[in-house]
Design a protein around this motif. Structure first.
Motif, mmCIF file in Angstrom:
data_model
loop_
_atom_site.group_PDB
_atom_site.id
_atom_site.type_symbol
_atom_site.label_atom_id
_atom_site.label_comp_id
_atom_site.label_asym_id
_atom_site.label_seq_id
_atom_site.Cartn_x
_atom_site.Cartn_y
_atom_site.Cartn_z
ATOM 1 N N VAL A 293 32.272 -2.575 11.221
ATOM 2 C CA VAL A 293 32.175 -1.325 11.974
ATOM 3 C C VAL A 293 31.741 -0.237 11.008
ATOM 4 O O VAL A 293 32.147 -0.228 9.845
ATOM 5 N N ARG A 294 30.870 0.652 11.475
ATOM 6 C CA ARG A 294 30.387 1.743 10.625
ATOM 7 C C ARG A 294 30.583 3.077 11.332
ATOM 8 O O ARG A 294 30.783 3.132 12.545
ATOM 9 N N LYS A 295 30.543 4.116 10.563
ATOM 10 C CA LYS A 295 30.680 5.466 11.088
ATOM 11 C C LYS A 295 29.558 5.743 12.088
ATOM 12 O O LYS A 295 28.389 5.455 11.813
ATOM 13 N N GLY A 296 29.931 6.289 13.274
ATOM 14 C CA GLY A 296 28.947 6.582 14.318
ATOM 15 C C GLY A 296 28.865 5.528 15.400
ATOM 16 O O GLY A 296 28.240 5.757 16.444
ATOM 17 N N ASP A 297 29.483 4.340 15.196
ATOM 18 C CA ASP A 297 29.475 3.285 16.224
ATOM 19 C C ASP A 297 30.278 3.720 17.444
ATOM 20 O O ASP A 297 31.229 4.492 17.343
ATOM 21 N N PRO A 318 47.213 4.961 -1.802
ATOM 22 C CA PRO A 318 47.667 5.038 -0.414
ATOM 23 C C PRO A 318 47.183 6.282 0.310
ATOM 24 O O PRO A 318 47.387 6.415 1.507
ATOM 25 N N ASP A 319 46.521 7.237 -0.413
ATOM 26 C CA ASP A 319 45.921 8.385 0.266
ATOM 27 C C ASP A 319 44.605 7.955 0.903
ATOM 28 O O ASP A 319 43.992 6.964 0.498
ATOM 29 N N GLU A 320 44.170 8.727 1.886
ATOM 30 C CA GLU A 320 42.941 8.370 2.604
ATOM 31 C C GLU A 320 41.727 8.452 1.684
ATOM 32 O O GLU A 320 41.559 9.414 0.938
ATOM 33 N N HIS A 321 40.880 7.413 1.754
ATOM 34 C CA HIS A 321 39.652 7.355 0.961
ATOM 35 C C HIS A 321 38.522 6.973 1.912
ATOM 36 O O HIS A 321 38.352 5.797 2.241
ATOM 37 N N PRO A 322 37.737 7.964 2.423
ATOM 38 C CA PRO A 322 36.702 7.663 3.428
ATOM 39 C C PRO A 322 35.623 6.730 2.894
ATOM 40 O O PRO A 322 35.225 6.799 1.726
ATOM 41 N N THR A 323 35.157 5.836 3.760
ATOM 42 C CA THR A 323 34.040 4.936 3.461
ATOM 43 C C THR A 323 33.092 4.939 4.658
ATOM 44 O O THR A 323 33.421 5.456 5.718
ATOM 45 N N GLN A 324 31.940 4.341 4.480
ATOM 46 C CA GLN A 324 30.957 4.289 5.570
ATOM 47 C C GLN A 324 31.175 3.095 6.492
ATOM 48 O O GLN A 324 30.868 3.154 7.673
ATOM 49 N N LYS A 325 31.754 1.992 5.944
ATOM 50 C CA LYS A 325 31.907 0.764 6.735
ATOM 51 C C LYS A 325 33.241 0.094 6.430
ATOM 52 O O LYS A 325 33.823 0.296 5.364
ATOM 53 N N LEU A 326 33.704 -0.715 7.371
ATOM 54 C CA LEU A 326 34.807 -1.653 7.154
ATOM 55 C C LEU A 326 34.331 -3.028 7.585
ATOM 56 O O LEU A 326 33.672 -3.173 8.636
ATOM 57 N N TYR A 351 36.701 -3.013 20.154
ATOM 58 C CA TYR A 351 35.449 -3.765 19.986
ATOM 59 C C TYR A 351 34.277 -2.827 20.218
ATOM 60 O O TYR A 351 34.433 -1.726 20.765
ATOM 61 N N LEU A 352 33.070 -3.260 19.806
ATOM 62 C CA LEU A 352 31.864 -2.450 19.987
ATOM 63 C C LEU A 352 31.484 -2.410 21.455
ATOM 64 O O LEU A 352 31.647 -3.397 22.181
ATOM 65 N N GLN A 353 30.969 -1.269 21.893
ATOM 66 C CA GLN A 353 30.636 -1.086 23.305
ATOM 67 C C GLN A 353 29.597 -2.100 23.785
ATOM 68 O O GLN A 353 29.658 -2.582 24.917
ATOM 69 N N ASP A 354 28.661 -2.464 22.921
ATOM 70 C CA ASP A 354 27.579 -3.382 23.312
ATOM 71 C C ASP A 354 27.983 -4.852 23.193
ATOM 72 O O ASP A 354 27.267 -5.727 23.680
ATOM 73 N N HIS A 355 29.111 -5.138 22.505
ATOM 74 C CA HIS A 355 29.521 -6.536 22.296
ATOM 75 C C HIS A 355 30.989 -6.710 22.671
ATOM 76 O O HIS A 355 31.854 -6.756 21.790
#
Length: 681
Positions: A293-297, A318-326, A351-355
């Motif tokens: 999953v990526r940002k904007g999905d 344990p603090d938040e560390h933003p990333t572009q994908k998981l 889940y993703l809207q298209d899948h």
């Protein structure tokens, strides 16, 4: 000359306006490595006039920016730590964070993952926390996700057993911590079976081997006998001193299996916890079970069917560390514009809207098992308390709230909790975080009634109804049978206290199911209890009888038919709704007598006699009398005929009778608190 020119120039209208501005530095909380400059007018307190550009602050995380794609599924381990109170769970978590470089090594590192004040005071975990650790082993880097499960310190583990089981379902292994001095306790047994039923890899860790009275050999024998785990698999450590903690991380890598997930599958994620941020909305903790999953999905909740856009993703270190994908197998947090924690139900599938994918099994909403009325000490505090309860329930969707009112206590609420410990924690957070003073009525449990009246069945739409408020308990004439909730209790104690504990269990209608010696000195007993019998003060009495050595835990065991009756408390013939209780027929007389005695001591004397009665239907089963204040009308009679004295006494009696007929008895709030405290003699 130059000074006077400069002074005159500064006093011009243009420069006067420029000098009214000042530069402020601000840090963005959600981005740990970002600051910005703000130009503000001195009169403006909040709104910036002009913002400067962003500037990066150098940190270790920024230097070592994580590329999550370099951690394939076979180099990811998801695990949690489960333990009894004071067995060193938080201390071990602190050492693991230090060894892997997630936090700096300082003397202040105590209970790093316990953020709330109530967690630090009670030594419990109220909200699950996650920490992603990067550990190098045999030349390869592994991503170890530590999921701190909300396991409790006292009976009440069942309060959160569903929440814990969903947290555990995001893991593939657990560290089972046992104190080298105390050995196996009741919550240790409960935690083991929770992990065992989830088919997780269990790594037994014996902590506190540095203590003077530590006996790791005895504890290893207990683990082998009770859990059937070979003693060779136990790891001996001292989390406080850091002794052999490195072996725990190696065991996690070698013994905990990799997540069952593939990056080639469609995206599927499990929500195992959530909390509410007043600025960003719901922050959901997710375990990615497939795909990426990526940002904007655009994602969809399987439970509600609503779609959301992913605004932010990241790891907790344990603090938040933003990333572009998981990616598949990883654990992190997600912000997707959800406005209410009920939209991020624990156990939900994303889940993703298209899948679209098939939802994960086992989703069910949490059921309240203990109900209590909550009222402000002063009715003028009602609005403030309402705001506090609303804000607190934003972060705890398992609390049910229903408005209620009482003649004696005023306007308030009837709240449903997962258990007694959950209720205590909620009440403590109200006091600590919102400075609220509340009156909490005696906790009650949800009973069920099987209706026999066709009219009532049609009215309710079903044959079996749940009764939350004792005042709404249906009459026996319209019910075929009553059902009460049962629990299976586990007690571990030294064998010298066995007879006292068995006597206590019998007085609480307990049925013995099992009794096993786990070593030469400790015994484990299993009893089937009605929940109503243990929900108030059973644990306190058990600790008192066993000099603090016994431990207790319980789990739900369904409903069972019981001979239940509604007991009313009457003051001068008038029922008091707040004191209505549901009791077993065999305990009605003793419960009624005890409550009448406590009321007699709590209600102040009046100018007339007050009858305090416990009644079942129209039958009075117990009575106490509060004597009236009485003036000595015979004081002026120094002798003479007896008829004169009788006339004065008769006149006084008639006045008291009239006063009693028209007078009202007000029950003070202190009396409610005293009466609702149960005391076994």
């Amino acid at each position: 000359m130059s000074f006077s020119l400069a002074k005159r120039w500064c006093e011009t209208p243009l420069m006067r306006r420029v000098l009214q501005f000042k530069i402020c530095r601000r840090k963005i909380q959600s981005y740990n490595n970002m600051t910005y400059s703000v130009l503000r007018h001195r009169w403006i307190k909040r709104l910036p006039v002009f913002s400067g550009g962003f500037k990066t602050v150098s940190t270790q995380i920024d230097k070592d920016t994580l590329d999550l794609s370099k951690f394939p599924v076979d180099r990811i381990r998801n695990f949690s730590i489960i333990a009894h109170i004071d067995h060193g769970k938080s201390t071990l978590a602190d050492r693991l964070l230090e060894i892997t470089g997630a936090i700096a090594k300082t003397a202040k590192n105590k209970q790093v993952l316990d953020k709330l004040q109530v967690e630090r005071e009670r030594g419990i975990t109220v909200k699950a926390q996650t920490a992603s650790l990067i550990y190098s082993h045999e030349g390869q880097q592994y991503l170890l996700n530590l999921i701190d499960t909300p396991v409790r310190d006292q009976p009440g583990h069942v309060d959160f057993s569903y929440e814990v089981s969903r947290s555990i379902s995001a893991c593939q292994g657990v560290l089972l911590i046992v104190d080298a001095n105390q050995g196996i306790q009741a919550q240790t047994v409960a935690n083991f079976y929770l992990a065992f039923e989830a088919q997780l890899a269990i790594i037994p860790v014996i902590n506190k081997i540095d203590l003077k009275n530590a006996d790791p050999d005895r504890v290893e024998a207990q683990i082998e006998k009770v859990f059937d785990i070979p003693r060779e698999e136990c790891i001996r450590i001292s989390a406080k001193l850091g002794t052999n903690v490195e072996a725990v991380l190696q065991a996690v890598v070698n013994r905990v299996p990799r997540p069952v997930a593939s990056i080639d599958d469609p995206f599927k994620a499990l929500v195992f916890d959530s909390n509410f941020d007043h600025y960003r909305g719901v922050v959901a903790n997710i375990a990615v079970l497939g795909g990426r999953v990526r940002k904007g999905d655009r994602i969809v909740s399987a439970h509600l069917g609503k779609s959301y856009e992913v605004n932010e993703l990241g790891l907790l270190r344990p603090d938040e560390h933003p990333t572009q994908k998981l990616f598949a197998g990883q654990v992190g947090y997600m912000i997707a514009g959800m406005k209410d924690v009920k939209e991020a139900q624990i156990g939900d599938t994303l889940y993703l809207q298209d899948h679209p994918v098939e939802a994960l099994p086992g989703f069910k909403p949490a059921k309240a098992m203990v109900f209590a009325g909550m009222y402000p000490m002063d009715q003028s505090d009602y609005a403030g308390l309402r705001s506090a309860i609303e804000r607190l329930t934003l972060n705890d969707s398992s609390v049910t709230v229903q408005r209620d009112s009482s003649m004696a206590l005023g306007a308030g609420w009837r709240l449903g909790f997962l258990g007694l410990l959950h209720m205590e924690v909620f009440n403590q957070r109200l006091e600590q975080e919102y400075n609220a003073s509340v009156i909490v009525t005696a906790p009650t449990v949800p009973y069920k009634a099987v209706l026999s009246s066709a009219k009532l069945i049609k009215e309710h739409g079903r044959e079996e109804i749940t009764i939350v408020n004792p005042a709404q308990f249906p009459d026996r004439s319209v019910v075929s049978e009553y059902l009460e909730p049962m629990v299976l209790g586990t007690i571990l104690a030294p064998d010298s206290y066995t007879s006292k504990i068995m006597s206590l269990c019998l007085t609480r209608r307990g049925i013995q199911k099992n009794m096993v010696y786990i070593d030469e000195q400790r015994v484990m007993m299993k009893y089937l209890f009605p929940l109503n019998e243990i929900v108030v003060d059973f644990y306190d009495l058990l600790k008192s009888l066993s000099s603090g050595y016994a431990s207790f835990d319980y789990e739900n065991a369904g409903y069972q038919a019981a001979d239940l009756i509604k007991m009313n408390i009457l003051l001068n013939g008038q029922p008091v709704e707040e004191l209505i209780t549901i009791v077993h027929r065999g305990r009605a007389y003793s419960a009624g007598k005890a409550m009448c005695e406590r009321l007699k001591d709590s209600i102040p004397r009046q100018m007339f006699e007050v009858a305090v009665q416990a009644a079942i239907g129209s039958k009075v089963i117990a009575r106490e009398t509060i004597k009236a204040f009485r003036k000595n009308v015979l004081a002026k009679c120094y002798g003479g005929d007896i008829t004169r004295k009788m006339k004065l006494l008769k006149k006084q009696a008639e006045g008291k009778k009239k006063m009693r007929r028209i007078g009202n008895v007000e029950v003070p709030k202190d009396a409610f608190i005293n009466v609702l405290k149960r005391k076994d003699k």
